[in-house]
Motif scaffolding. Structure first.
Motif, PDB file in Angstrom:
ATOM      1  N   SER A 256      33.960 103.526  22.782  1.00 25.73           N
ATOM      2  CA  SER A 256      32.549 103.266  22.544  1.00 25.73           C
ATOM      3  C   SER A 256      31.767 104.561  22.396  1.00 25.73           C
ATOM      4  N   VAL A 257      30.610 104.452  21.748  1.00 28.84           N
ATOM      5  CA  VAL A 257      29.696 105.575  21.564  1.00 28.84           C
ATOM      6  C   VAL A 257      28.397 105.249  22.284  1.00 28.84           C
ATOM      7  N   ILE A 258      27.939 106.182  23.117  1.00 27.67           N
ATOM      8  CA  ILE A 258      26.702 106.025  23.877  1.00 27.67           C
ATOM      9  C   ILE A 258      25.757 107.131  23.419  1.00 27.67           C
ATOM     10  N   LEU A 259      24.652 106.778  22.776  1.00 27.80           N
ATOM     11  CA  LEU A 259      23.796 107.813  22.190  1.00 27.80           C
ATOM     12  C   LEU A 259      23.153 108.712  23.238  1.00 27.80           C
ATOM     13  N   GLY A 260      22.878 108.200  24.422  1.00 31.78           N
ATOM     14  CA  GLY A 260      22.285 109.031  25.460  1.00 31.78           C
ATOM     15  C   GLY A 260      21.138 108.340  26.163  1.00 31.78           C
ATOM     16  N   TYR A 261      20.855 108.794  27.397  1.00 33.63           N
ATOM     17  CA  TYR A 261      19.788 108.219  28.218  1.00 33.63           C
ATOM     18  C   TYR A 261      20.000 106.720  28.402  1.00 33.63           C
ATOM     19  N   HIS A 266      26.446  99.638  36.557  1.00 41.59           N
ATOM     20  CA  HIS A 266      27.165  98.592  37.280  1.00 41.59           C
ATOM     21  C   HIS A 266      28.380  98.131  36.468  1.00 41.59           C
ATOM     22  N   GLY A 267      29.132  97.196  37.009  1.00 41.07           N
ATOM     23  CA  GLY A 267      30.347  96.733  36.368  1.00 41.07           C
ATOM     24  C   GLY A 267      30.087  95.954  35.093  1.00 41.07           C
ATOM     25  N   GLY A 268      31.181  95.607  34.417  1.00 40.20           N
ATOM     26  CA  GLY A 268      31.115  94.901  33.150  1.00 40.20           C
ATOM     27  C   GLY A 268      31.908  95.650  32.091  1.00 40.20           C
ATOM     28  N   TYR A 269      32.401  94.913  31.095  1.00 45.15           N
ATOM     29  CA  TYR A 269      33.225  95.509  30.053  1.00 45.15           C
ATOM     30  C   TYR A 269      32.386  95.842  28.829  1.00 45.15           C
ATOM     31  N   LEU A 270      32.590  97.047  28.317  1.00 45.76           N
ATOM     32  CA  LEU A 270      31.949  97.490  27.078  1.00 45.76           C
ATOM     33  C   LEU A 270      33.051  98.076  26.205  1.00 45.76           C
ATOM     34  N   GLY A 271      33.364  97.397  25.093  1.00 43.35           N
ATOM     35  CA  GLY A 271      34.463  97.845  24.258  1.00 43.35           C
ATOM     36  C   GLY A 271      34.097  97.882  22.791  1.00 43.35           C
ATOM     37  N   HIS A 272      34.504  98.956  22.103  1.00 41.87           N
ATOM     38  CA  HIS A 272      34.212  99.117  20.673  1.00 41.87           C
ATOM     39  C   HIS A 272      32.731  98.828  20.410  1.00 41.87           C
ATOM     40  N   ALA A 273      31.895  99.493  21.204  1.00 40.37           N
ATOM     41  CA  ALA A 273      30.453  99.267  21.153  1.00 40.37           C
ATOM     42  C   ALA A 273      29.734 100.557  20.800  1.00 40.37           C
ATOM     43  N   TYR A 274      28.582 100.417  20.152  1.00 35.40           N
ATOM     44  CA  TYR A 274      27.712 101.550  19.854  1.00 35.40           C
ATOM     45  C   TYR A 274      26.358 101.235  20.469  1.00 35.40           C
ATOM     46  N   ILE A 275      25.933 102.086  21.423  1.00 34.71           N
ATOM     47  CA  ILE A 275      24.758 101.800  22.231  1.00 34.71           C
ATOM     48  C   ILE A 275      23.680 102.839  21.956  1.00 34.71           C
ATOM     49  N   GLY A 276      22.483 102.382  21.572  1.00 37.54           N
ATOM     50  CA  GLY A 276      21.378 103.267  21.253  1.00 37.54           C
ATOM     51  C   GLY A 276      20.766 103.912  22.483  1.00 37.54           C
ATOM     52  N   ARG A 277      19.891 104.887  22.253  1.00 34.54           N
ATOM     53  CA  ARG A 277      19.217 105.587  23.352  1.00 34.54           C
ATOM     54  C   ARG A 277      18.291 104.649  24.127  1.00 34.54           C
ATOM     55  N   TRP A 278      18.190 104.940  25.412  1.00 33.11           N
ATOM     56  CA  TRP A 278      17.276 104.258  26.323  1.00 33.11           C
ATOM     57  C   TRP A 278      17.646 102.797  26.541  1.00 33.11           C
ATOM     58  N   ALA A 279      18.882 102.414  26.214  1.00 32.73           N
ATOM     59  CA  ALA A 279      19.326 101.060  26.534  1.00 32.73           C
ATOM     60  C   ALA A 279      19.603 100.952  28.026  1.00 32.73           C
ATOM     61  N   ASN A 280      19.347  99.783  28.582  1.00 31.15           N
ATOM     62  CA  ASN A 280      19.665  99.495  29.981  1.00 31.15           C
ATOM     63  C   ASN A 280      20.465  98.204  30.026  1.00 31.15           C
ATOM     64  N   LEU A 281      21.707  98.296  30.504  1.00 26.77           N
ATOM     65  CA  LEU A 281      22.586  97.138  30.570  1.00 26.77           C
ATOM     66  C   LEU A 281      22.627  96.635  32.004  1.00 26.77           C
ATOM     67  N   GLY A 282      22.155  95.409  32.191  1.00 29.77           N
ATOM     68  CA  GLY A 282      22.168  94.814  33.520  1.00 29.77           C
ATOM     69  C   GLY A 282      23.579  94.659  34.050  1.00 29.77           C
ATOM     70  N   ALA A 283      23.687  94.523  35.366  1.00 30.52           N
ATOM     71  CA  ALA A 283      24.995  94.427  36.019  1.00 30.52           C
ATOM     72  C   ALA A 283      25.859  93.346  35.377  1.00 30.52           C
ATOM     73  N   PHE A 284      27.095  93.716  35.074  1.00 31.12           N
ATOM     74  CA  PHE A 284      28.126  92.829  34.533  1.00 31.12           C
ATOM     75  C   PHE A 284      27.817  92.325  33.124  1.00 31.12           C
TER      76      PHE A 284
END
Length: 403
Positions: A256-261, A266-284
Motif C-alpha cells: 500500500s501507499v500512504i501519502l502522509g499525515y 488501530h487494527g484492521g487490514y489494509l491491502g493494495h490500497a492508496y490512501i490520501g493525506r489527512w485520512a483517518n481510519l477508524g479502528a478495524f
C-alpha cells in the motif's frame, strides 16, 4: 547563464486520476520511494517552480510543494522544461539542456518539451501529449509513462526496490532484541527509535526508515519498504509499503501507499490500497483486495467503471477521508476526498467527494463542518489550516459537490 526552469503539468489523463486529482496535482502523488515531482527534480537536477493543472487547484498549498499557475502567467525570459506529471523518468541519466525547441520522449511517447527562452509552447500539447509543429529535435529518455491511477499503486513495490537500491548502503547497527534477516540493507535516518521485539525482513528488498521514525515492540516490516519522517509503526505487520511523513500505522498493511499525515493507529487490514493525506481510519477499518471468484477487479473512474486487468486491487481513499470503527470496504472501492463514512453497512464501490453517512445512505458533508474537522485534524499534527489552505479546500468542496 541561468539554469532552465522545470514546470510539471497534468495532462487530461492525469487530471482524471481520482480520487486524488480533485485536491492535488498529480506530481504530489507518491510512486515508489518518492513523489513524482521529486523524481523529475532529481533527474533534471532542478527544482520544480510551478504546476500547470486544473483551474480549481489554483490555491493548492502544502509544505515543500510549488504553486499552481496558468500558462499565460509564466514568463518566457528563461529556458524551460515542461514535464508531464505522469512520466516517471529513470534516475541516473545525463540530461543536458538543448538549444532548440525539443520534444522529450519515453519509449517513443511524448512526455515533455524543452522550450528556449523567448518562445511559447503550444497549449494543445499539455492536454493530450500530441506532437506539435516546430520541434527541431527529439530527446529520448528512459523511464515509463504511467497511464492509470492503479499503475501508481500496483507498480510501487518494484519501483521501491530500484529507488532504495544503493550498493554503498550498509544496514544500520541494531540494538539487542531487534532482529533483521535478509541480504538487502536496512537504513535509518537521524533520531530513529526502534524498540526491542521489532523484526525487519529484507529478503525481498531494502527498508528505509526516515528521520525520527518510531518502531514499537511487536512490529514486523518486510521490504521493500519506505517509512516517512516522524511516522510511527505501532505494531503488527507491514509489507511492501511506501508511507509518507507523519503517519501513525497499526494492523496489517500490505503493498500500500500512504501519502502522509494519515492516522491508522488501530487494527484492521489494509491491502493494495492508496490512501490520501489527512485520512483517518477508524479502528478495524478493513478493505478487501481480492474477489472470491478471482476475477479482475473493476473500479470507478470519471469516464466510467473500468477493469484494472488485475485480481488484487484494494481501495483508493482521497485526501481528508474519515472512516468509522469497523468499516468494511469492498474490492476496488473509491472514496472521494473529504468523505466521512461509517456504520455496519458497506458503502458503495464509489463514494462521492464530501459525502457523509452510512452504507448507501449518503448525504452532503456540509462545508463548514468539513473545514472545522480538517482544521482540528491538521492541528493535531502541528499544521495550521491557513487562509490559502482553507480557500483551496473550499474550491475542492464546490468542485466535488458539482458546484
Amino acid at each position: 547563464m541561468a539554469a532552465p526552469e522545470l514546470i510539471l503539468f497534468d495532462d487530461r489523463r492525469a487530471q482524471a486520476w481520482e480520487p486524488f486529482a480533485l485536491t492535488r496535482p498529480a506530481g504530489e502523488l507518491i510512486f515508489g520511494g518518492m513523489r513524482l515531482v521529486e523524481r523529475a527534480e532529481r533527474a533534471f537536477g532542478l527544482r520544480c517552480t510551478a504546476y500547470l493543472t486544473a483551474d480549481h487547484l489554483e490555491a493548492f498549498s502544502e509544505e515543500g510543494a510549488c504553486s499552481a499557475v496558468r500558462l499565460d502567467d509564466l514568463p518566457s525570459t528563461r529556458d524551460r522544461y515542461f514535464w508531464c506529471s505522469r512520466a516517471a523518468v529513470e534516475l541516473g541519466q545525463q540530461i543536458s539542456p538543448p538549444r532548440v525547441l525539443s520534444l522529450l520522449l519515453i519509449g517513443g511517447r511524448p512526455v515533455g518539451l524543452f522550450v528556449p527562452s523567448g518562445q511559447q509552447p503550444d497549449p494543445e500539447f499539455f492536454s493530450d501529449l500530441q506532437a506539435i509543429k516546430g520541434v527541431e529535435a527529439e530527446i529520448q529518455l528512459r523511464g515509463r509513462l504511467l497511464d492509470e491511477i492503479w499503475d501508481v499503486l500496483l507498480e510501487t513495490p518494484d519501483q521501491l526496490v530500484r529507488d532504495l537500491a544503493d550498493a554503498k548502503s550498509r544496514s544500520a547497527t541494531l540494538a539487542d532484541g531487534v532482529y533483521q534477516f535478509g541480504e538487502h540493507p536496512l537504513t535509518c535516518g537521524r533520531g530513529v527509535r526502534i524498540e526491542p521485539g521489532a523484526v525487519f525482513d529484507t529478503r525481498d528488498g531494502p527498508i528505509r526508515l526516515e528521520d525520527e521514525v518510531e518502531v514499537r515492540t511487536g512490529t514486523r516490516v518486510a521490504g521493500p519498504a519506505l517509512v516517512g519522517r516522524r511516522s510511527r509503526l505501532l505494531g503488527d505487520s507491514f509489507e511492501k509499503i511506501s508511507a509518507g511523513p507523519y503517519s501513525y500505522l497499526h494492523g496489517e498493511v500490505s503493498e500500500s501507499v500512504i501519502l502522509g499525515y494519515v492516522n491508522k493507529a488501530h487494527g484492521g487490514y489494509l491491502g493494495h490500497a492508496y490512501i490520501g493525506r489527512w485520512a483517518n481510519l477508524g479502528a478495524f477499518t478493513t478493505n478487501s483486495d481480492l474477489k472470491n471468484n478471482y476475477r479482475p477487479i473493476r473500479i470507478w473512474t470519471p469516464s466510467g467503471v473500468r477493469s484494472t486487468g488485475r485480481i488484487k486491487v484494494g481501495c483508493f481513499l482521497g485526501d481528508h477521508v474519515k472512516t468509522g470503527i469497523g468499516l468494511l470496504l469492498s474490492t476496488g472501492t473509491v472514496v472521494g476526498a473529504g468523505a466521512n463514512v461509517y456504520g455496519v453497512a458497506m458503502p458503495p464501490s464509489y463514494v462521492q467527494p464530501f459525502s457523509w453517512g452510512e452504507g448507501s445512505d449518503l448525504g452532503e458533508y456540509r462545508l463548514a463542518d468539513f473545514l472545522e474537522t480538517a482544521k482540528t485534524a491538521m492541528g493535531r499534527r502541528g499544521v495550521e489550516l491557513d487562509e490559502r489552505g482553507r480557500r483551496h479546500l473550499e474550491r475542492c468542496w464546490r468542485k466535488g459537490r458539482g458546484g
